[in-house]
Design a protein around this motif. Structure first.
Motif, PDB file in Angstrom:
ATOM      1  N   GLU A  34       0.860  -1.188   0.000  1.00  0.00           N
ATOM      2  CA  GLU A  34       0.000   0.000   0.000  1.00  0.00           C
ATOM      3  C   GLU A  34       0.890   1.229   0.000  1.00  0.00           C
ATOM      4  O   GLU A  34       1.940   1.236   0.634  1.00  0.00           O
ATOM      5  N   ARG A  35       0.450   2.269  -0.701  1.00  0.00           N
ATOM      6  CA  ARG A  35       1.220   3.510  -0.723  1.00  0.00           C
ATOM      7  C   ARG A  35       0.250   4.671  -0.873  1.00  0.00           C
ATOM      8  O   ARG A  35      -0.408   4.800  -1.889  1.00  0.00           O
ATOM      9  N   GLY A  36       0.144   5.494   0.151  1.00  0.00           N
ATOM     10  CA  GLY A  36      -0.701   6.684   0.082  1.00  0.00           C
ATOM     11  C   GLY A  36      -2.153   6.400  -0.255  1.00  0.00           C
ATOM     12  O   GLY A  36      -2.752   7.118  -1.045  1.00  0.00           O
ATOM     13  N   GLY A  37      -2.732   5.335   0.302  1.00  0.00           N
ATOM     14  CA  GLY A  37      -4.117   5.011   0.040  1.00  0.00           C
ATOM     15  C   GLY A  37      -4.347   4.227  -1.243  1.00  0.00           C
ATOM     16  O   GLY A  37      -5.474   3.925  -1.593  1.00  0.00           O
ATOM     17  N   VAL A  38      -3.275   3.901  -1.950  1.00  0.00           N
ATOM     18  CA  VAL A  38      -3.371   3.146  -3.196  1.00  0.00           C
ATOM     19  C   VAL A  38      -2.839   1.737  -2.955  1.00  0.00           C
ATOM     20  O   VAL A  38      -1.764   1.563  -2.381  1.00  0.00           O
ATOM     21  N   SER A  39      -3.616   0.744  -3.391  1.00  0.00           N
ATOM     22  CA  SER A  39      -3.164  -0.646  -3.322  1.00  0.00           C
ATOM     23  C   SER A  39      -2.380  -0.946  -4.587  1.00  0.00           C
ATOM     24  O   SER A  39      -2.805  -0.591  -5.697  1.00  0.00           O
ATOM     25  N   VAL A  40      -1.228  -1.595  -4.422  1.00  0.00           N
ATOM     26  CA  VAL A  40      -0.318  -1.853  -5.541  1.00  0.00           C
ATOM     27  C   VAL A  40       0.006  -3.332  -5.602  1.00  0.00           C
ATOM     28  O   VAL A  40       0.186  -3.985  -4.570  1.00  0.00           O
ATOM     29  N   ALA A  41       0.069  -3.856  -6.824  1.00  0.00           N
ATOM     30  CA  ALA A  41       0.557  -5.212  -7.063  1.00  0.00           C
ATOM     31  C   ALA A  41       1.588  -5.123  -8.187  1.00  0.00           C
ATOM     32  O   ALA A  41       1.262  -4.722  -9.305  1.00  0.00           O
ATOM     33  N   ALA A  42       2.840  -5.454  -7.857  1.00  0.00           N
ATOM     34  CA  ALA A  42       3.900  -5.501  -8.858  1.00  0.00           C
ATOM     35  C   ALA A  42       3.960  -6.936  -9.363  1.00  0.00           C
ATOM     36  O   ALA A  42       4.180  -7.863  -8.583  1.00  0.00           O
ATOM     37  N   VAL A  43       3.740  -7.106 -10.671  1.00  0.00           N
ATOM     38  CA  VAL A  43       3.703  -8.444 -11.271  1.00  0.00           C
ATOM     39  C   VAL A  43       4.594  -8.416 -12.506  1.00  0.00           C
ATOM     40  O   VAL A  43       4.240  -7.810 -13.519  1.00  0.00           O
ATOM     41  N   GLY A  44       5.751  -9.046 -12.400  1.00  0.00           N
ATOM     42  CA  GLY A  44       6.682  -8.987 -13.521  1.00  0.00           C
ATOM     43  C   GLY A  44       7.030  -7.541 -13.834  1.00  0.00           C
ATOM     44  O   GLY A  44       7.386  -6.774 -12.951  1.00  0.00           O
ATOM     45  N   CYS A  45       6.867  -7.148 -15.088  1.00  0.00           N
ATOM     46  CA  CYS A  45       7.187  -5.768 -15.486  1.00  0.00           C
ATOM     47  C   CYS A  45       5.977  -4.845 -15.401  1.00  0.00           C
ATOM     48  O   CYS A  45       6.027  -3.707 -15.871  1.00  0.00           O
ATOM     49  N   PHE A  46       4.898  -5.295 -14.752  1.00  0.00           N
ATOM     50  CA  PHE A  46       3.675  -4.499 -14.637  1.00  0.00           C
ATOM     51  C   PHE A  46       3.485  -4.027 -13.202  1.00  0.00           C
ATOM     52  O   PHE A  46       3.666  -4.796 -12.262  1.00  0.00           O
ATOM     53  N   LEU A  47       3.103  -2.766 -13.044  1.00  0.00           N
ATOM     54  CA  LEU A  47       2.787  -2.203 -11.737  1.00  0.00           C
ATOM     55  C   LEU A  47       1.316  -1.823 -11.768  1.00  0.00           C
ATOM     56  O   LEU A  47       0.930  -0.853 -12.427  1.00  0.00           O
ATOM     57  N   LEU A  48       0.497  -2.619 -11.093  1.00  0.00           N
ATOM     58  CA  LEU A  48      -0.945  -2.411 -11.070  1.00  0.00           C
ATOM     59  C   LEU A  48      -1.307  -1.577  -9.856  1.00  0.00           C
ATOM     60  O   LEU A  48      -0.841  -1.854  -8.752  1.00  0.00           O
ATOM     61  N   MET A  49      -2.148  -0.567 -10.054  1.00  0.00           N
ATOM     62  CA  MET A  49      -2.509   0.335  -8.965  1.00  0.00           C
ATOM     63  C   MET A  49      -4.016   0.531  -8.935  1.00  0.00           C
ATOM     64  O   MET A  49      -4.642   0.706  -9.986  1.00  0.00           O
ATOM     65  N   SER A  50      -4.587   0.512  -7.737  1.00  0.00           N
ATOM     66  CA  SER A  50      -6.017   0.693  -7.566  1.00  0.00           C
ATOM     67  C   SER A  50      -6.256   1.499  -6.301  1.00  0.00           C
ATOM     68  O   SER A  50      -5.582   1.289  -5.295  1.00  0.00           O
ATOM     69  N   GLY A  51      -7.208   2.422  -6.367  1.00  0.00           N
ATOM     70  CA  GLY A  51      -7.502   3.230  -5.194  1.00  0.00           C
ATOM     71  C   GLY A  51      -8.397   4.398  -5.535  1.00  0.00           C
ATOM     72  O   GLY A  51      -9.038   4.416  -6.601  1.00  0.00           O
ATOM     73  N   PRO A  52      -8.417   5.399  -4.665  1.00  0.00           N
ATOM     74  CA  PRO A  52      -9.275   6.568  -4.878  1.00  0.00           C
ATOM     75  C   PRO A  52      -8.901   7.288  -6.180  1.00  0.00           C
ATOM     76  O   PRO A  52      -7.724   7.441  -6.509  1.00  0.00           O
ATOM     77  N   GLU A  53      -9.907   7.719  -6.911  1.00  0.00           N
ATOM     78  CA  GLU A  53      -9.685   8.371  -8.207  1.00  0.00           C
ATOM     79  C   GLU A  53      -8.762   9.585  -8.093  1.00  0.00           C
ATOM     80  O   GLU A  53      -7.940   9.823  -8.980  1.00  0.00           O
ATOM     81  N   ALA A  54      -8.867  10.345  -7.009  1.00  0.00           N
ATOM     82  CA  ALA A  54      -8.001  11.519  -6.851  1.00  0.00           C
ATOM     83  C   ALA A  54      -6.528  11.118  -6.832  1.00  0.00           C
ATOM     84  O   ALA A  54      -5.679  11.816  -7.394  1.00  0.00           O
ATOM     85  N   GLU A  55      -6.214   9.998  -6.206  1.00  0.00           N
ATOM     86  CA  GLU A  55      -4.832   9.509  -6.171  1.00  0.00           C
ATOM     87  C   GLU A  55      -4.417   8.948  -7.527  1.00  0.00           C
ATOM     88  O   GLU A  55      -3.311   9.177  -8.000  1.00  0.00           O
ATOM     89  N   LEU A  56      -5.308   8.190  -8.161  1.00  0.00           N
ATOM     90  CA  LEU A  56      -4.985   7.592  -9.454  1.00  0.00           C
ATOM     91  C   LEU A  56      -4.784   8.657 -10.528  1.00  0.00           C
ATOM     92  O   LEU A  56      -3.958   8.490 -11.423  1.00  0.00           O
ATOM     93  N   GLU A  57      -5.521   9.749 -10.431  1.00  0.00           N
ATOM     94  CA  GLU A  57      -5.371  10.835 -11.400  1.00  0.00           C
ATOM     95  C   GLU A  57      -3.929  11.353 -11.404  1.00  0.00           C
ATOM     96  O   GLU A  57      -3.351  11.603 -12.459  1.00  0.00           O
ATOM     97  N   ILE A  58      -3.343  11.455 -10.248  1.00  0.00           N
ATOM     98  CA  ILE A  58      -1.938  11.889 -10.139  1.00  0.00           C
ATOM     99  C   ILE A  58      -1.021  10.809 -10.694  1.00  0.00           C
ATOM    100  O   ILE A  58      -0.099  11.090 -11.460  1.00  0.00           O
ATOM    101  N   LEU A  59      -1.262   9.555 -10.333  1.00  0.00           N
ATOM    102  CA  LEU A  59      -0.401   8.453 -10.767  1.00  0.00           C
ATOM    103  C   LEU A  59      -0.422   8.261 -12.274  1.00  0.00           C
ATOM    104  O   LEU A  59       0.573   7.847 -12.867  1.00  0.00           O
ATOM    105  N   ARG A  60      -1.543   8.569 -12.922  1.00  0.00           N
ATOM    106  CA  ARG A  60      -1.653   8.413 -14.377  1.00  0.00           C
ATOM    107  C   ARG A  60      -0.725   9.367 -15.128  1.00  0.00           C
ATOM    108  O   ARG A  60      -0.433   9.149 -16.297  1.00  0.00           O
TER     109      ARG A  60
END
Length: 117
Positions: A34-60
């Protein structure tokens, strides 16, 4: 600065379903944190992120994650050639990172795997 590889960043609605898909695709088990309210799963060369839209908007806004041997060296190289560091270097659960804007406006995360000293 030695670049070791890149990770593709993907914002997802259903982290569990996406992690299962990418695990089957890559054969690698997810590393979860978890990082800053975002759940993360690192799978191979992929970094999957899920969480509040306000946080994802920044991550995008970050195009990709670039693995480097040393974030401090990346900081020096980047600032020496005209990039602007927005955040970091800071500690993360798996090493250290920084976020930089390249002169063309592209935003990248740079990470190393060095544990906190």
């Amino acid at each position: 600065m030695e670049i070791l590889g890149t990770t593709l960043r993907i914002c997802v609605d259903d982290l569990e379903a996406s992690a299962a898909f990418y695990e089957r695709l890559t054969g690698a088990p997810p590393l979860r944190f978890e990082r800053g309210g975002v759940s993360v799963a690192a799978v191979g060369c992929f970094l999957l992120m899920s969480g509040p839209e306000a946080e994802l908007e920044i991550l995008r806004k970050v195009s990709a994650t670039i693995a480097v041997k040393d974030v401090d060296e990346a900081y020096s190289t980047l600032t020496g050639i005209g990039a602007r560091v927005l955040a970091g270097p800071v500690e993360t659960p798996v090493g250290r990172n920084l976020i930089a804007v390249h002169p063309d406006g592209s935003v990248f995360e740079y990470v190393d795997r060095k544990p906190a000293a």
